[in-house]
Scaffold this active site. Sequence first.
Site, PDB file in Angstrom:
ATOM      1  N   HIS A 122     -23.730  16.144  41.668  1.00  0.00           N
ATOM      2  CA  HIS A 122     -22.878  17.031  40.869  1.00  0.00           C
ATOM      3  C   HIS A 122     -23.042  18.454  41.361  1.00  0.00           C
ATOM      4  CE1 HIS A 122     -20.925  18.898  37.438  1.00  0.00           C
ATOM      5  NE2 HIS A 122     -20.412  17.716  37.212  1.00  0.00           N
ATOM      6  N   ASP A 160     -19.687   9.570  35.689  1.00  0.00           N
ATOM      7  CA  ASP A 160     -18.864   8.446  36.122  1.00  0.00           C
ATOM      8  C   ASP A 160     -19.667   7.202  36.463  1.00  0.00           C
ATOM      9  OD1 ASP A 160     -16.381   9.735  35.878  1.00  0.00           O
ATOM     10  OD2 ASP A 160     -16.735  10.841  37.735  1.00  0.00           O
TER      11      ASP A 160
HETATM   12  N1  CMC Z   1     -23.995  10.379  48.101  1.00  0.00           N
HETATM   13  C1  CMC Z   1     -24.649  10.798  49.214  1.00  0.00           C
HETATM   14  N2  CMC Z   1     -24.879  12.088  49.518  1.00  0.00           N
HETATM   15  C2  CMC Z   1     -24.436  13.007  48.652  1.00  0.00           C
HETATM   16  C3  CMC Z   1     -23.737  12.665  47.478  1.00  0.00           C
HETATM   17  C4  CMC Z   1     -23.537  11.288  47.212  1.00  0.00           C
HETATM   18  N3  CMC Z   1     -22.887  10.903  46.121  1.00  0.00           N
HETATM   19  N4  CMC Z   1     -23.407  13.787  46.809  1.00  0.00           N
HETATM   20  C5  CMC Z   1     -23.870  14.820  47.541  1.00  0.00           C
HETATM   21  N5  CMC Z   1     -24.483  14.341  48.649  1.00  0.00           N
HETATM   22  C6  CMC Z   1     -25.177  15.131  49.671  1.00  0.00           C
HETATM   23  C7  CMC Z   1     -24.187  15.821  50.589  1.00  0.00           C
HETATM   24  O1  CMC Z   1     -23.878  15.012  51.701  1.00  0.00           O
HETATM   25  C8  CMC Z   1     -24.937  17.076  50.965  1.00  0.00           C
HETATM   26  O2  CMC Z   1     -25.915  16.721  51.904  1.00  0.00           O
HETATM   27  P1  CMC Z   1     -26.302  17.768  53.107  1.00  0.00           P
HETATM   28  O3  CMC Z   1     -26.868  18.971  52.401  1.00  0.00           O
HETATM   29  O4  CMC Z   1     -27.261  17.045  53.933  1.00  0.00           O
HETATM   30  O5  CMC Z   1     -25.004  18.060  53.798  1.00  0.00           O
HETATM   31  C9  CMC Z   1     -25.670  17.439  49.681  1.00  0.00           C
HETATM   32  O6  CMC Z   1     -25.861  16.191  48.994  1.00  0.00           O
HETATM   33  C10 CMC Z   1     -24.912  18.404  48.782  1.00  0.00           C
HETATM   34  O7  CMC Z   1     -23.633  17.842  48.528  1.00  0.00           O
HETATM   35  P2  CMC Z   1     -22.284  18.657  48.459  1.00  0.00           P
HETATM   36  O8  CMC Z   1     -21.169  17.792  48.913  1.00  0.00           O
HETATM   37  O9  CMC Z   1     -22.458  19.987  49.133  1.00  0.00           O
HETATM   38  O10 CMC Z   1     -22.177  18.916  46.903  1.00  0.00           O
HETATM   39  P3  CMC Z   1     -20.906  19.384  46.143  1.00  0.00           P
HETATM   40  O11 CMC Z   1     -21.387  20.168  44.998  1.00  0.00           O
HETATM   41  O12 CMC Z   1     -19.926  20.034  47.052  1.00  0.00           O
HETATM   42  O13 CMC Z   1     -20.210  18.011  45.656  1.00  0.00           O
HETATM   43  C11 CMC Z   1     -19.794  16.064  44.398  1.00  0.00           C
HETATM   44  C12 CMC Z   1     -20.398  17.464  44.393  1.00  0.00           C
HETATM   45  C13 CMC Z   1     -19.780  15.527  42.961  1.00  0.00           C
HETATM   46  C14 CMC Z   1     -18.339  16.128  44.885  1.00  0.00           C
HETATM   47  C15 CMC Z   1     -20.619  15.154  45.322  1.00  0.00           C
HETATM   48  O14 CMC Z   1     -21.936  15.029  44.819  1.00  0.00           O
HETATM   49  C16 CMC Z   1     -19.996  13.776  45.495  1.00  0.00           C
HETATM   50  O15 CMC Z   1     -19.150  13.596  46.384  1.00  0.00           O
HETATM   51  N6  CMC Z   1     -20.365  12.760  44.654  1.00  0.00           N
HETATM   52  C17 CMC Z   1     -19.736  11.477  44.690  1.00  0.00           C
HETATM   53  C18 CMC Z   1     -18.406  11.511  43.926  1.00  0.00           C
HETATM   54  C19 CMC Z   1     -18.618  11.593  42.429  1.00  0.00           C
HETATM   55  O16 CMC Z   1     -19.410  10.855  41.861  1.00  0.00           O
HETATM   56  N7  CMC Z   1     -17.833  12.464  41.771  1.00  0.00           N
HETATM   57  C20 CMC Z   1     -17.885  12.639  40.314  1.00  0.00           C
HETATM   58  C21 CMC Z   1     -18.483  13.953  39.943  1.00  0.00           C
HETATM   59  S1  CMC Z   1     -18.927  14.083  38.196  1.00  0.00           S
HETATM   60  C22 CMC Z   1     -17.465  13.962  37.289  1.00  0.00           C
HETATM   61  C23 CMC Z   1     -16.387  14.894  37.695  1.00  0.00           C
HETATM   62  O17 CMC Z   1     -16.600  16.026  38.077  1.00  0.00           O
HETATM   63  O18 CMC Z   1     -15.250  14.483  37.569  1.00  0.00           O
END
Ligand code: CMC
Length: 435
Positions: free
Chosen positions: A313, A370
Amino acid sequence: MAVIGITDEGETEDMGVARLNLDDQEYEFPVIVGSEGEVAIQSHALRSLTGAITLDPGYGNTGSCRSAITFIDGEQGILRYRGYPIEQLAEEASFVEVCYLLIYGELPNEEELEDFRARLRRHTLIHEDMKKFFEAYPPTAHPMAILSSMISSLATFYSEEEDVDLHVVRLIAKLPTIASFSYKKSIGQPFVYPQNDLGYAENFLNMMFSVPCEDYEPPPVLARALNMLLILHADHEQNCSTSTVRMVGSSGASLFAAISAGIDALSGPLHGGANQQVIEMLEAIRDSGDDFSEFVGRAKDRNDPFRLMGFGHRVYKNFDPRASILKGAADEVLAELGVDDPLLEIARSLEDVALRDQFFVDRKLYPNVDFYSGIIYRAMGLPTNMFTVMFALGRLPGWLAHWKEMSVDPDNRINRPRQIYTGAGARDYLPLADR
Ligand code: CMC
């Protein structure tokens, strides 16, 4: 080289100024502090003073507004609507009460709640002509796409001149009708009209699951679970869909246009669409017989776009309080319904494996809202492609509250970010024959 320093006079309203040194010049910017001690440097004069802008892709560190609706402390795992802890609301409130709280700022008294419920009941029907729209969608249409188009279409039935509060009530009352009609259309069953002597959750379940040839009474366990799920989704401050609603609204577009855009933003797999993806991922794990090593390994592989859906998140760097509530609720609801879903066991084991893995520990990746919600929706008999629609039903009062707050905010201006241009320099157009 720019250096930003915040004065260290303590976390109070008169916190002072932030000083920025840029090209040997010092500039001062006011610092403001929110009611929970959150600090912001007011940077809107930055460009006019210095010629520079801030660059923050994904707005991870950019405050777009002041808001009195929802407070989140991602480090502590705290979520409160108008000051009320999410745990108390999920346990004790009704979704309609929470709608009122978010939109009007206070919990309703008995009379206010009854009046609000009566206003909602008056608007549950959709115009009969709108039923024709459903006939035109292909059977494979995703219900989120239908929902967004139908909400956009409401703008063609209701005048912008009317009272905004009437539109707010119409949207809360009609969204369940439109959502259930799109489901009935997809399975080829006749639409079930709203039944106004039922509560909000019971009426929705009735429109989804009853058929003219059989008696149906919405099971109280399903109504309770739905009520809780909707409350957990009701608001989450400046997330992607809510910011979209505020952004579209900032141009003066209609409330229906802004909400329709919010639904589209929510549909993405990184946002609300993740609840559908979680179930599809858990099913894929079950079907492959994987002991989690393959899926977790892929999620950690920087060259593989695969992510563990329902994990991570932007704001929560501890646990997501909504996921903690849902994890407990999944056990209870499945037990009450007598449902034994192997996906719940797979989800629990996957969570255990991920939380012990250094990759997830280092990045503070925990299950989000989720991760467990889809398992409850599944047990309730909802098809997977309706999960994100359920999220939209829940999030609607949050969108409405933010739209209302934005529309009366004296600081509101049309949302218009800047960019750093990285393209070609000026060059002359060449006629086709000379290229
Ligand atoms: N699985 C594997 N690696 C992950 C995941 C994951 N679900 N989420 C984040 N990471 C890693 C990402 O690759 C990055 O690694 P590095 O620093 O080595 O590049 C690090 O963690 C930080 O991630 P980020 O993408 O910079 O984080 P963000 O704040 O931009 O994205 C997120 C947040 C929710 C989009 C992301 O965690 C994600 O894609 N999660 C899976 C999709 C998901 O479950 N979405 C629902 C979110 S909660 C409800 C809502 O908002 O609707």
